[in-house]
Scaffold this motif. Structure first.
Motif: not given
Ligand SMILES: Cc1cc2nc3c(=O)[nH]c(=O)nc-3n(C[C@H](O)[C@H](O)[C@H](O)COP(=O)(O)O)c2cc1C
Length: 204
Positions: A6-31
């Motif tokens: 399976n090819n996977i497409l991750i559509l990521f949406a966070h409007p203020a990544l500079q303030n993110s605690r969690v998603n900024r880290q999670l994304m690095k595991y899959v990008m």
């Protein structure tokens, strides 16, 4: 020949990544995973001018679509809603001749400020996360897609760094397993969230 099951497409949406605690880290595991396209919508379209043809072509080239986002007002951030409104066109995604997404899988990777105990019938929010995702589940159904339970990280203000790291590792493991066709989908469908007992849905 396809390299991955399976090819996977991750559509990521966070409007203020500079303030993110969690998603900024999670994304690095899959990008940077092979077979996975990580697409940051706010980065691609800071003015919300979504390139519909490009987005539709991305969808056509992938088997599993992921909406990865923080929960905003019990729903998705604005750009993801705009994306749904524009990209899932009548007679393309749904309607008599709309078959483009038929059979593809869709699920959310979602973080919440609220703790898990709030997202229960007897909790303050009165509904589970799957129930809050009903508009997306039904949209997927109308498009002939196979909607799976979400991967959820609750309590983003309170969780420890160790828990964030564990969630990141689980996220990567789940995406790699889905890519390689190593997830028992029947078992997955019976869970409230894909990461409630990850080991029980991953096959060897
Ligand atoms: C506009 C807005 C709306 C939010 N709505 C909710 C909500 O409905 N339920 C909830 O549990 N958390 C809500 N939150 C909290 C976010 O989900 C939380 O801050 C985010 O998941 C944290 O991820 P991050 O560290 O990557 O920013 C909201 C936050 C913002 C800014």
């Amino acid at each position: 020949m396809k390299r991955f099951e399976n090819n996977i497409l991750i559509l990521f949406a966070h409007p203020a990544l500079q303030n993110s605690r969690v998603n900024r880290q999670l994304m690095k595991y899959v990008m940077s995973l092979d077979g996975v396209t990580f697409h940051d919508l706010y980065e691609a379209y800071p003015d919300f001018h979504i390139d519909v043809k490009h987005e539709q072509n991305l969808l056509l080239g992938n088997d599993i679509i992921v909406f990865h986002h923080p929960l905003f007002w019990f729903s998705v951030p604005a750009i993801l809603r705009e994306w749904m409104d524009l990209v899932l066109q009548h007679m393309w995604a749904y309607g008599k001749t709309g078959r483009a997404l038929k059979g593809k899988k869709l699920f959310n990777v979602v973080t919440t400020g609220g703790n898990e105990s709030l997202f229960q019938h007897d909790g303050n929010h009165g509904n589970t996360m799957i129930e809050f995702l009903a508009p997306i589940r039904q949209s997927a159904y109308v498009c002939g897609m196979d909607f799976l339970p979400p991967f959820v990280v609750h309590g983003t203000r309170n969780i420890t760094q160790q828990e964030i790291t564990q969630s990141g590792e689980d996220y990567r493991k789940m995406i790699v397993s889905l890519r390689d066709g190593k997830v028992n989908l029947e078992a997955a469908r019976s869970q409230q969230r894909l990461n409630s007992d990850l080991e029980s849905i991953i096959t060897t």
